[in-house]
Design a protein around this motif. Structure first.
Motif, short mmCIF file in Angstrom:
data_model
loop_
_atom_site.label_atom_id
_atom_site.label_comp_id
_atom_site.label_asym_id
_atom_site.label_seq_id
_atom_site.Cartn_x
_atom_site.Cartn_y
_atom_site.Cartn_z
N GLU A 167 3.11 3.68 -5.73
CA GLU A 167 2.26 3.69 -6.92
C GLU A 167 2.61 2.53 -7.85
OE1 GLU A 167 2.62 7.56 -8.72
OE2 GLU A 167 1.58 8.54 -7.05
N ARG A 168 3.89 2.22 -7.96
CA ARG A 168 4.30 1.10 -8.82
C ARG A 168 3.88 -0.23 -8.23
NH1 ARG A 168 10.08 3.62 -10.75
NH2 ARG A 168 9.14 5.20 -12.07
N LEU A 169 3.98 -0.36 -6.90
CA LEU A 169 3.50 -1.57 -6.24
C LEU A 169 2.00 -1.72 -6.42
CD1 LEU A 169 5.47 -1.51 -2.86
CD2 LEU A 169 5.98 -2.88 -4.90
N ARG A 215 2.87 -7.50 8.55
CA ARG A 215 2.62 -6.27 9.32
C ARG A 215 3.93 -5.67 9.82
NH1 ARG A 215 -2.26 -8.66 12.89
NH2 ARG A 215 -3.63 -9.03 11.14
N GLU A 216 4.77 -6.51 10.39
CA GLU A 216 6.06 -6.02 10.90
C GLU A 216 6.92 -5.48 9.77
OE1 GLU A 216 4.69 -9.00 11.65
OE2 GLU A 216 4.15 -8.63 13.74
N GLU A 217 6.94 -6.21 8.65
CA GLU A 217 7.72 -5.77 7.49
C GLU A 217 7.18 -4.45 6.94
OE1 GLU A 217 10.52 -6.98 6.16
OE2 GLU A 217 10.60 -8.58 7.65
N PHE A 236 1.00 -5.89 -0.89
CA PHE A 236 2.08 -6.41 -1.74
C PHE A 236 2.87 -7.49 -1.00
CE2 PHE A 236 6.44 -6.34 -3.30
CZ PHE A 236 6.24 -6.61 -4.65
N LEU A 237 3.20 -7.21 0.24
CA LEU A 237 3.98 -8.18 1.02
C LEU A 237 3.23 -9.50 1.20
CD1 LEU A 237 5.48 -5.85 3.76
CD2 LEU A 237 6.76 -7.05 1.97
#
Length: 143
Positions: free
Chosen positions: A109-111, A93-95, A82-83
């Protein structure tokens, strides 16, 4: 995802990398915590029968521990994808590591409904690179 799930995920990934029991030190390194903290949580997870810990041999997840670890890993993959794919966050990765502790299963699940997750998830995860293996070609293409 709670702290226990983060530990289960880390143990699972270390076991995958080492092809055997996970050492407490490797789990601590992956989670960037002290060995004493890792040992304490491993003890709690053993009490919950999610893993077996034998001193000097390492940690093995039980079947239930593996199930929960794979769910946690799948949620982490969803966050990463998603990110990167939707929000186009360069440091995804960090986030993702920051967010995995606060995003629960419902939000994951929503993502998941927004991204185009592959059916082989979480088996596509590259433990050494700490990233979804399917994201690598996209990263190389954007360089």
């Amino acid at each position: 995802m709670n702290t226990a799930d983060q530990y289960l995920k880390a143990i699972y990934l270390v076991q995958e990398q080492d092809d055997g029991p996970a050492s407490t030190g490797d789990v601590a390194d992956m989670l960037e915590v002290s060995p004493a903290s890792a040992n304490e949580m491993i003890g709690k997870l053993e009490e919950e029968e999610l893993l077996d810990h034998e001193k000097y041999k390492g940690v093995d997840l039980t079947d239930e521990g593996i199930r929960r670890a794979r769910e946690a890993l799948q949620n982490y993959c969803i966050i990463e994808r998603f990110l990167l794919e939707v929000l186009e966050v360069e440091e995804f990765r960090e986030e993702a590591k920051q967010l995995e502790g606060v995003i629960d299963e419902t939000v994951a699940e929503r993502l998941d409904t927004i991204i185009d997750r592959e059916p082989q998830c979480p088996d596509c995860f590259d433990a050494e690179g700490d990233v979804c293996g399917l994201l690598e070609p996209e990263l190389e293409a954007s360089d």
